[in-house]
Scaffold this active site. Structure first.
Site, PDB file in Angstrom:
ATOM      1  N   TYR A   7      60.876  40.564  48.082  1.00 43.49           N
ATOM      2  CA  TYR A   7      60.099  40.932  49.285  1.00 43.49           C
ATOM      3  C   TYR A   7      59.347  42.252  49.074  1.00 43.49           C
ATOM      4  CZ  TYR A   7      63.803  37.854  51.096  1.00 43.49           C
ATOM      5  OH  TYR A   7      64.693  36.831  51.293  1.00 43.49           O
ATOM      6  N   TYR A 135      65.863  31.621  60.495  1.00 45.19           N
ATOM      7  CA  TYR A 135      65.719  31.873  59.059  1.00 45.19           C
ATOM      8  C   TYR A 135      66.930  31.282  58.359  1.00 45.19           C
ATOM      9  CZ  TYR A 135      65.698  34.104  54.523  1.00 45.19           C
ATOM     10  OH  TYR A 135      65.722  34.314  53.157  1.00 45.19           O
ATOM     11  N   ASP A 235      74.379  27.134  60.931  1.00 44.30           N
ATOM     12  CA  ASP A 235      74.240  28.037  59.802  1.00 44.30           C
ATOM     13  C   ASP A 235      74.844  29.384  60.195  1.00 44.30           C
ATOM     14  OD1 ASP A 235      73.451  29.836  57.895  1.00 44.30           O
ATOM     15  OD2 ASP A 235      71.348  29.227  57.821  1.00 44.30           O
ATOM     16  N   LYS A 264      77.433  34.873  52.494  1.00 45.18           N
ATOM     17  CA  LYS A 264      77.428  36.339  52.636  1.00 45.18           C
ATOM     18  C   LYS A 264      78.828  36.958  52.695  1.00 45.18           C
ATOM     19  CE  LYS A 264      72.827  36.824  54.717  1.00 45.18           C
ATOM     20  NZ  LYS A 264      72.050  37.666  53.835  1.00 45.18           N
TER      21      LYS A 264
HETATM   22  C1  LIG Z   1      71.275  32.462  58.503  1.00 45.30           C
HETATM   23  C2  LIG Z   1      70.996  32.532  57.037  1.00 45.30           C
HETATM   24  N1  LIG Z   1      71.053  31.393  56.311  1.00 45.30           N
HETATM   25  C3  LIG Z   1      70.829  31.395  54.990  1.00 45.30           C
HETATM   26  C4  LIG Z   1      70.520  32.563  54.315  1.00 45.30           C
HETATM   27  C5  LIG Z   1      70.270  32.549  52.841  1.00 45.30           C
HETATM   28  O1  LIG Z   1      71.343  33.098  52.159  1.00 45.30           O
HETATM   29  P1  LIG Z   1      71.181  33.632  50.655  1.00 45.30           P
HETATM   30  O2  LIG Z   1      70.338  34.859  50.725  1.00 45.30           O
HETATM   31  O3  LIG Z   1      72.592  33.916  50.211  1.00 45.30           O
HETATM   32  O4  LIG Z   1      70.542  32.540  49.872  1.00 45.30           O
HETATM   33  C6  LIG Z   1      70.443  33.764  55.036  1.00 45.30           C
HETATM   34  C7  LIG Z   1      70.102  35.016  54.370  1.00 45.30           C
HETATM   35  O5  LIG Z   1      69.789  36.021  54.965  1.00 45.30           O
HETATM   36  C8  LIG Z   1      70.687  33.748  56.439  1.00 45.30           C
HETATM   37  O6  LIG Z   1      70.617  34.863  57.177  1.00 45.30           O
END
Ligand SMILES: Cc1ncc(COP(=O)(O)O)c(C=O)c1O
Length: 426
Positions: A7, A135, A235, A264
């Site tokens: 980014y 996202y 998610d 995470k």
């Molecule tokens: C809600 C959500 N899903 C998926 C992801 C993607 O995860 P990664 O960065 O480990 O690929 C993120 C990353 O910020 C996220 O906030």
């Protein structure tokens, strides 16, 4: 420059500060500066840096085996972690598929949903419903279900978009969500035959600006998804493991999905790993003779023993030390310290669990903020027009207050500059 950073416009890049080590909520730089971390390295380092128990666990597991493929062989850390995740998530979620990052775990969930319908003889159900401001990662299918943003602009022509709906916008306590539900029901009634699943971040849309919506919405969409035979995917890559004040954000609504995604904080920031947890309804549809119905996906590092051992230890530390209480205390401090913030440049303050966000009326009021904070020993990185904090749960009260003081100082300086320039104009 040898490292291509994420980014980032690499042209004329001012070199980033070099990190030497971390301890607790502190980041130590090579040049001697020490920063307080307000965002837990993209929300993952929940126990802080250099945690003695996690360090010991990774050494212990390294001395046994650092990696072994999960295809054809298995191992105790993977089995134990799967069992633990099944134990702490809703009853209907019983089958854990590991992968190496949140984005991949999202891809896995979408593939599971599409193939579930293929296996059921309904291959036309292959599109997705998702939310504006959502996202879900940077891989292709994840971009398709995320909101339009600068992140995806370059790829617009190759993305096959599904249905993007507006979530309720009036916060956690909103009682009337009729308008959003009417649009959802209209979309479902007209298109359910081609929709595989509804995927969303429960309660807090993080990277999309820390927008918080009512648990009522989750309750209602669960009923509608059942009614129209559409799968539900949560998610919780960002919201999982206590961030919103409950172990999982979906618990605010007491609703469980068909598929849950974790990442995470799962591995406390020690290594990349993620889990896609499916219900038996999904899993059973993949059972059959031969590969025809099987799930043909397998990242090299899925179920990595170091990652699984760290995740198990991280959950143990979380439970043993009553982290939910720690998070409640963080929420209380953020609420108290945010409450006097009152400025013409502040659009909205949003707080839930260990998340505090201040949306400004324009992102131009954040130009220079990150450097300002850095010079005051704070590591923070706003998103768009939103200043947010998501600290490690072990942060000390005084460290948290210091972060918020720096935010307040920036807002009051910017506020008075604006008032002065408005005065000059009149
Ligand atoms: C809600 C959500 N899903 C998926 C992801 C993607 O995860 P990664 O960065 O480990 O690929 C993120 C990353 O910020 C996220 O906030």
């Amino acid at each position: 420059m040898s490292v291509w950073y994420p980014y980032t416009q690499m042209k004329n890049l001012t070199p980033f500060p070099i990190v030497k080590k971390g301890k607790g909520a502190l980041i130590y730089l090579n040049d001697g500066r020490i920063l307080i971390d307000s965002i837990s390295s993209w929300w993952s380092v929940i126990h802080g840096y250099n945690h003695p128990e996690l360090n010991a666990e990774i050494k212990k597991q390294t001395n046994k085996i650092a990696h072994i493929m999960l295809g054809g062989l298995t191992h105790e850390p993977a089995i134990k972690l799967a069992e633990k995740l099944i134990q702490i998530t809703p009853k209907n979620l019983n089958h854990v598929f590991f992968s190496d990052s949140g984005s991949v775990a999202v891809e896995v969930s979408l593939k599971m949903a599409i193939q579930y319908w293929v296996n059921k003889g309904l291959p036309e159900k292959k599109k997705f419903l998702s939310l504006k401001n959502g996202y879900h990662g940077d891989t292709f299918k994840a971009m398709e279900i995320s909101d339009d943003s600068d992140f995806v602009k370059a790829f617009d022509s190759v993305l096959t978009k599904g249905f993007l709906l507006s979530p309720p916008t009036e916060g956690f306590d909103q009682k009337n969500i009729d308008a959003e539900i009417d649009i959802l029901e209209d979309t479902l009634s007209k298109n359910h035959h081609q929709i595989a699943a509804f995927i969303l971040e429960p309660i807090v849309q993080c990277a999309g600006g820390f927008k918080i919506y009512s648990p009522l919405y989750l309750k209602t969409i669960k009923k509608l998804c059942n009614k129209y035979n559409v799968l539900l995917i949560f998610d919780e890559v960002a919201t999982g493991f206590g961030r919103t004040g409950k172990l999982f954000a979906m618990q605010h609504a007491k609703v469980s999905p068909d598929i849950l995604i974790l990442g995470k904080a799962l591995t406390a920031g020690y290594m990349g790993h993620a889990a896609t947890i499916a219900s038996s309804k999904i899993y059973n549809s993949f059972l059959g003779n031969g590969y025809g119905k099987a799930f043909m996906h397998g990242p090299t590092f899925m179920g990595n023993p170091l990652a699984c051992a760290i995740a198990l230890k991280s959950i143990e530390i979380f439970e043993k030390n009553n982290y939910l209480l720690k998070i409640k205390k963080i929420e209380k401090i953020i609420k108290k310290e945010f409450s006097p913030i009152n400025s013409i440049i502040v659009k909205e303050k949003r707080i839930l669990g260990a998340i505090g966000a201040i949306e400004l009326i324009d992102k131009k009021f954040l130009i220079g903020f990150q450097e300002f904070a850095l010079n005051k020993s704070i590591w923070i990185r706003p998103i768009g027009s939103v200043i947010y904090i998501m600290p490690p749960y072990i942060i000390k009260k005084q460290q948290l207050i210091k972060i918020i003081e720096v935010i307040k100082l920036w807002i009051s300086i910017t506020d008075s500059k604006l008032k002065k320039s408005n005065k000059k104009l009149t």
